[in-house]
Write an enzyme that holds these catalytic residues in place. Structure first.
Site, PDB file in Angstrom:
ATOM      1  N   SER A  56       0.811  -1.248  -0.026  1.00 40.20           N
ATOM      2  CA  SER A  56      -0.084   0.153  -0.030  1.00 40.20           C
ATOM      3  C   SER A  56       0.894   1.130  -0.016  1.00 40.20           C
ATOM      4  O   SER A  56       0.466   2.220  -0.687  1.00 40.20           O
ATOM      5  CB  SER A  56      -0.793   0.094   1.438  1.00 40.20           C
ATOM      6  OG  SER A  56      -0.288  -0.061   2.522  1.00 40.20           O
ATOM      7  N   ARG A  65       0.316   3.597  -3.359  1.00 40.46           N
ATOM      8  CA  ARG A  65      -0.277   4.863  -3.062  1.00 40.46           C
ATOM      9  C   ARG A  65       0.360   5.953  -3.649  1.00 40.46           C
ATOM     10  O   ARG A  65      -0.294   6.586  -4.252  1.00 40.46           O
ATOM     11  CB  ARG A  65      -0.581   5.119  -1.633  1.00 40.46           C
ATOM     12  CG  ARG A  65      -1.219   6.449  -1.305  1.00 40.46           C
ATOM     13  CD  ARG A  65      -1.198   6.929   0.183  1.00 40.46           C
ATOM     14  NE  ARG A  65      -2.133   5.793   0.859  1.00 40.46           N
ATOM     15  CZ  ARG A  65      -1.737   4.804   1.723  1.00 40.46           C
ATOM     16  NH1 ARG A  65      -0.388   4.762   1.928  1.00 40.46           N
ATOM     17  NH2 ARG A  65      -2.478   3.860   2.296  1.00 40.46           N
ATOM     18  N   ASN A  75      -1.094   7.835  -7.282  1.00 44.31           N
ATOM     19  CA  ASN A  75      -1.524   9.271  -7.492  1.00 44.31           C
ATOM     20  C   ASN A  75      -0.637  10.115  -8.354  1.00 44.31           C
ATOM     21  O   ASN A  75      -1.166  10.971  -9.169  1.00 44.31           O
ATOM     22  CB  ASN A  75      -1.344   9.852  -6.043  1.00 44.31           C
ATOM     23  CG  ASN A  75      -2.337   9.544  -5.125  1.00 44.31           C
ATOM     24  OD1 ASN A  75      -3.520  10.397  -5.263  1.00 44.31           O
ATOM     25  ND2 ASN A  75      -2.160   8.482  -4.335  1.00 44.31           N
TER      26      ASN A  75
END
Length: 291
Positions: free
Chosen positions: A214, A218, A222
């Site tokens: 994660s 992440r 983005n």
């Protein structure tokens, strides 16, 4: 060589929007081939390594300059900005990590600066590499691909994430000892019952895997999405045809939309750097705590 450059110009002019996006999302690899699988250690993304290393040196240089220019008197703008960031990072480290922060706080500060610089590369116009290739082609040089933003490369973000995970294990062994850490793996969170040990171990393994995946996904997700938006905005302005569109649609579709997204993207750049730094502190802080 001039004929080859002319052919490259013609190929660029015939490029479709799909090919345009694919071209900008390709890395300069050590083998000259694209990475065909998620994990392939035989392929090295040279552009990612170059820009990540360069921004790392720039981050260290900025921090060293700030440390050497620090004065006890009235600080200047640069010193005030750096002191504000240092104080913010140190405050977060004190509130999250309970123990020796001699290495952790400077690490968090470097990570914050480094990721900001890596993400800021996304603000450079997406077609700069094509223009540079056309220019150096006149001198016999050519760079086939150059993906400039390392955080849009999953290899880079997962490498950073795994580095944080290694630090988590290091501090877990250092603070709790080898036996204490292993005991925690099989006794938390359900309790230190022998029949619960397999469930505790399985849950802890899943937790550590989730942390590593994660954290890297992440940041990658983005920044990759932001890069795609820049490419789509470039297509709106007909930049993919390599012609200057002076119409109202070209102005709105590229200049205004691109500027608006760049301003908004500054918030994404800072936010993603802050989140990565905070999660690094949280994970290392958890390694210092006993369950």
């Amino acid at each position: 060589m001039s004929s080859e450059v002319h052919q490259a110009h013609e190929a660029a002019e015939q490029m479709t929007p799909t090919a345009y996006i694919s071209e900008h999302l390709q890395n300069l690899t050590s083998t000259g081939e694209h990475q065909s699988s998620i994990i392939d250690f035989s392929v090295i993304n040279l552009d990612t390594i170059f820009w990540a290393s360069l921004m790392g040196f720039v981050a260290v240089f900025i921090l060293l300059i700030a440390a050497r220019r620090a004065t006890p008197g009235v600080p200047g703008r640069f010193q005030s900005l750096v002191e504000m960031i240092v104080e913010m990072v140190d405050t977060q480290a004190k509130s999250i990590v309970h123990g020796d922060r001699t290495f952790i706080a400077p690490l968090a500060l470097f990570v914050f600066f480094w990721i900001i610089l890596l993400n800021t590369l996304d603000l450079i116009p997406v077609d700069w590499v094509l223009g540079v290739n056309h220019f150096i082609g006149n001198f016999g040089g050519h760079v086939p691909h150059n993906r400039m933003v390392p955080t849009t490369d999953l290899n880079a973000t997962m490498g950073m994430s795994l580095s944080v995970l290694v630090l988590v294990f290091f501090y877990s062994f250092k603070v709790k000892g080898f036996g204490g850490f292993l005991h925690e793996l099989i006794s938390a969170p359900f309790g230190a019952k022998w029949y619960l040990a397999p469930f505790n171990l399985a849950l802890n393994i899943i937790e550590y895997l989730a942390k590593g995946v994660s954290l890297g996904m992440r940041l990658f997700g983005n920044m990759y999405a932001g890069e795609l938006v820049f490419l789509l905005i470039a297509l709106l302005g007909s930049v993919w045809t390599f012609n200057l569109d002076l119409t109202l649609f070209g102005l709105v579709g590229h200049v205004i939309a691109g500027s608006a997204w760049a301003i908004f993207h500054i918030l994404v750049i800072l936010l993603q750097a802050f989140i990565f730094m905070m999660l690094t502190l949280v994970y290392i802080g958890q390694a210092h705590s006993h369950h």
